[in-house]
Design a protein around this motif. Sequence first.
Motif, short mmCIF file in Angstrom:
data_model
loop_
_atom_site.label_atom_id
_atom_site.label_comp_id
_atom_site.label_asym_id
_atom_site.label_seq_id
_atom_site.Cartn_x
_atom_site.Cartn_y
_atom_site.Cartn_z
N ILE A 150 50.07 31.72 35.31
CA ILE A 150 48.32 32.22 36.05
C ILE A 150 48.56 33.72 36.65
CG2 ILE A 150 46.24 32.16 37.47
CD1 ILE A 150 46.64 28.79 37.30
N THR A 151 49.25 34.23 37.47
CA THR A 151 49.53 35.09 37.58
C THR A 151 50.05 36.15 37.25
OG1 THR A 151 50.34 34.12 39.74
CG2 THR A 151 50.47 37.01 39.77
N MET A 152 50.29 35.80 35.81
CA MET A 152 51.04 37.30 34.88
C MET A 152 49.93 37.56 33.87
SD MET A 152 53.55 36.76 31.97
CE MET A 152 53.05 35.34 30.63
N PHE A 153 49.44 36.29 33.21
CA PHE A 153 48.09 36.21 32.64
C PHE A 153 46.14 37.69 33.14
CE2 PHE A 153 49.53 33.50 29.82
CZ PHE A 153 49.72 34.45 28.37
N ALA A 154 46.57 36.75 34.85
CA ALA A 154 45.71 38.20 35.96
C ALA A 154 46.08 38.99 35.88
CB ALA A 154 45.94 36.44 36.46
N THR A 155 47.93 38.95 35.96
CA THR A 155 47.66 40.75 35.80
C THR A 155 47.42 41.81 34.83
OG1 THR A 155 49.32 40.00 36.96
CG2 THR A 155 49.61 42.31 36.65
N ILE A 156 47.24 41.40 33.60
CA ILE A 156 47.18 41.67 32.82
C ILE A 156 45.93 41.45 31.65
CG2 ILE A 156 49.73 42.15 31.56
CD1 ILE A 156 48.56 40.57 29.42
N VAL A 157 45.11 40.67 31.98
CA VAL A 157 43.32 40.47 31.75
C VAL A 157 42.65 41.68 32.64
CG1 VAL A 157 41.69 38.92 31.16
CG2 VAL A 157 44.03 38.51 30.67
N LEU A 158 43.37 40.95 34.09
CA LEU A 158 42.39 41.49 35.14
C LEU A 158 42.54 42.77 35.49
CD1 LEU A 158 41.12 38.31 36.81
CD2 LEU A 158 40.17 38.70 35.02
N ASP A 159 41.53 42.93 36.72
CA ASP A 159 41.83 44.22 37.30
C ASP A 159 43.23 43.64 38.50
OD1 ASP A 159 41.34 45.93 40.57
OD2 ASP A 159 41.19 47.08 38.86
N LEU A 160 44.17 44.89 38.35
CA LEU A 160 45.58 45.00 38.98
C LEU A 160 44.79 44.36 40.73
CD1 LEU A 160 48.22 46.94 38.56
CD2 LEU A 160 48.48 44.59 38.45
N THR A 161 43.79 44.87 41.37
CA THR A 161 43.87 43.98 42.94
C THR A 161 42.93 43.08 43.05
OG1 THR A 161 42.46 46.36 43.12
CG2 THR A 161 41.84 44.74 44.17
N GLN A 162 42.31 42.64 41.24
CA GLN A 162 41.77 41.03 41.08
C GLN A 162 43.03 39.86 41.15
OE1 GLN A 162 39.57 41.85 37.97
NE2 GLN A 162 37.42 41.16 38.96
N ALA A 163 45.02 40.95 40.34
CA ALA A 163 45.45 39.24 40.10
C ALA A 163 46.02 39.31 41.75
CB ALA A 163 46.36 40.64 39.02
N ILE A 164 45.93 40.56 42.41
CA ILE A 164 46.95 40.43 43.31
C ILE A 164 45.93 39.07 44.69
CG2 ILE A 164 47.13 41.96 45.44
CD1 ILE A 164 48.70 42.38 44.37
N LEU A 165 44.96 39.03 44.32
CA LEU A 165 43.86 38.19 44.96
C LEU A 165 43.58 36.70 44.42
CD1 LEU A 165 40.59 39.85 45.50
CD2 LEU A 165 42.50 39.67 47.75
N ILE A 166 44.27 36.64 43.04
CA ILE A 166 44.37 35.60 42.89
C ILE A 166 45.84 35.11 42.78
CG2 ILE A 166 45.02 34.25 40.26
CD1 ILE A 166 42.77 35.62 39.13
N GLY A 167 47.31 35.80 43.03
CA GLY A 167 47.89 35.42 43.35
C GLY A 167 48.06 35.18 44.84
N SER A 168 47.46 35.99 46.01
CA SER A 168 47.31 35.19 46.81
C SER A 168 47.03 33.90 47.11
CB SER A 168 47.24 36.50 47.91
OG SER A 168 46.92 37.19 47.11
N PHE A 169 46.05 34.26 46.60
CA PHE A 169 44.89 32.18 46.04
C PHE A 169 45.73 31.10 46.01
CE2 PHE A 169 43.01 28.79 43.91
CZ PHE A 169 42.62 27.89 45.28
N LEU A 170 47.04 31.29 44.59
CA LEU A 170 47.67 30.82 44.17
C LEU A 170 48.95 30.39 45.38
CD1 LEU A 170 48.19 31.79 40.57
CD2 LEU A 170 47.84 29.91 41.33
N ALA A 171 49.22 31.26 46.25
CA ALA A 171 50.61 31.25 46.73
C ALA A 171 49.77 30.58 47.84
CB ALA A 171 50.56 32.72 47.47
#
Length: 573
Positions: A384-405
């Motif tokens: 999820i984090t990998m795909f969020a990084t390339i599909v979404l804005d990197l700021t959104q990927a950081i937020l998703i990654g933080s939520f996943l964390a």
Amino acid sequence: MPRRSLARLYKDEFSGYSLAKFQQDALAGLTVAAVALPLALAFGVASGASAAAGLVTAILAGIIMGLLGGAPYQISGPTGAMSAVLIVLVTRYGLEGIWFAGLLSGILLLIIGIMRLGRFIAFIPAPVISGFTSGIALIIFIGQIDNFLGVKTEATETAAKKLLGYFNSGFTPDSHTVILGLVVIATMLFMPQKWSARFPSSLLGLILATLLNWTLNWSVPMIGAIPQTLFLDQRLSFANIPWDSFSEFLAPTLTITALGAVESLLCGAVGSNMTGVRLQANQELIAQGIGNMMIPFFGGVPATAAIARSSVGIKSGGQTRMVSFIHAVGLLLSMFLLAPLMARIPLAALAGVLMVTAIRMNEWGAIKFMFGKLFKTDMIAFTITMFATIVLDLTQAILIGSFLAGAVFLNKIASIDITVLEIDVERLKQRGIETAGNCQHVRVAFLTGPLFFAATGQFNEAFANLGDTHALILSMRGVSLVDTAGIEAVLRLYERLHTQGGTLMFAGVHDNARNMMERGGLVKIIGENNFFWSSDQAIVEAEKRGCKFCNKTRSQFSFSDSYKKLNTDKKKP
């Protein structure tokens, strides 16, 4: 371990420093400079700035961050992960966006370091970091396809859109740029390891590609003129700081700050494992903060500690932070002595360096272990984090990654193991504990894990049916954390037992849990006399106090015996 001041770090580091150690540092520093030169040029271009900006960044980071850093082996500069973030900023806000966000992230990193909050960065789970790293690797690789093919496609805000654009638009690759890129890629992939240890394969690849292009006189895009100065024409000044757009840069600033902190501390962890010297995390963040506050005013891009460069310095025999300083001096000399030659490096050759670097920056060992052992939660978090990084804005990927964390962390610790056992009299006797063993209504529950809001459901379910329990002993030696929700769950259990005439006792309560229980008033309600060092002590005390279920049973037996005796007496003549 208490934080050590920078002066103490210097004292410990340079104690007994000699000419022989300086010679080792000098050799290691020049080796790192040879490795860093092509990377600095490539990451400057990949950031959306210029090769000169990357070179200036590497020089200043090597001096400022190296001299102020939290460990002797940390070597900072522009990195691939950071360039993937910055290219998006350039697309939206231009170079001023990079400089302003870099300045703000520097201030934030400095505050985090001063407030000694560095340890919280380590709370991000490894699968999330690996997924983010792999996503950034894809962004770097996709971002260099244009230079590799010698084409110019439409700029997009995400790597996924950029990749899809190659299939939706017609273009003709330049065979010359492809050949130059392949020369670099082949050199980096197939050059023997023992040769690479003596001369960086990336630098050799750039030299070969540049010589080939110069010999055949191909018309391909090149780096262009590199100013022989640390003060670039395009740089941040106090007059052009866009304070009126401050709110727009909050999200990018947080992204750069988080990435810079994580990458620097990861680099420190790798270096610590290789040398045995512990990284002073907060001092490192202070160094990163000061460096990133100053670099924009020279025209550079945000920097962070780089694992590749730091590892080369360690493996080359570097002893102190002089390695970082000498590497910076080496890059500075190359700027003045080799600028005309560097100006002729084809962009396709830099693309080859970045593509191989992107492939290598993936944490392949961790990925293989994660997927090979089928750790489902980690696999999901990574993907999820990998795909969020390339599909979404990197700021959104950081937020998703933080939520996943947070989700992964809760999933790991939310489970509390509860085992309820009846009293084994024979086992107690074997341990030298004498009990009457007449009461069958005393039970011991062994708890292991945190008793907090996410675990109260399991706790309530485990004690849903108390039956004829007279004394329930909670053995909590394995419970180090209790929150307010846990206290409320214990209080409800106490009230249920108390209503049916039972007793709730505690054994082996951890100091942290005990303090929380006292603050919540639980100890006062239940009573100090119901807290014991061990469950054995609680069992003995529970039997001494008597049991209403046992008394009721004895009363019934007594009434039955009396009734039988009365009937027998009546039948006698």
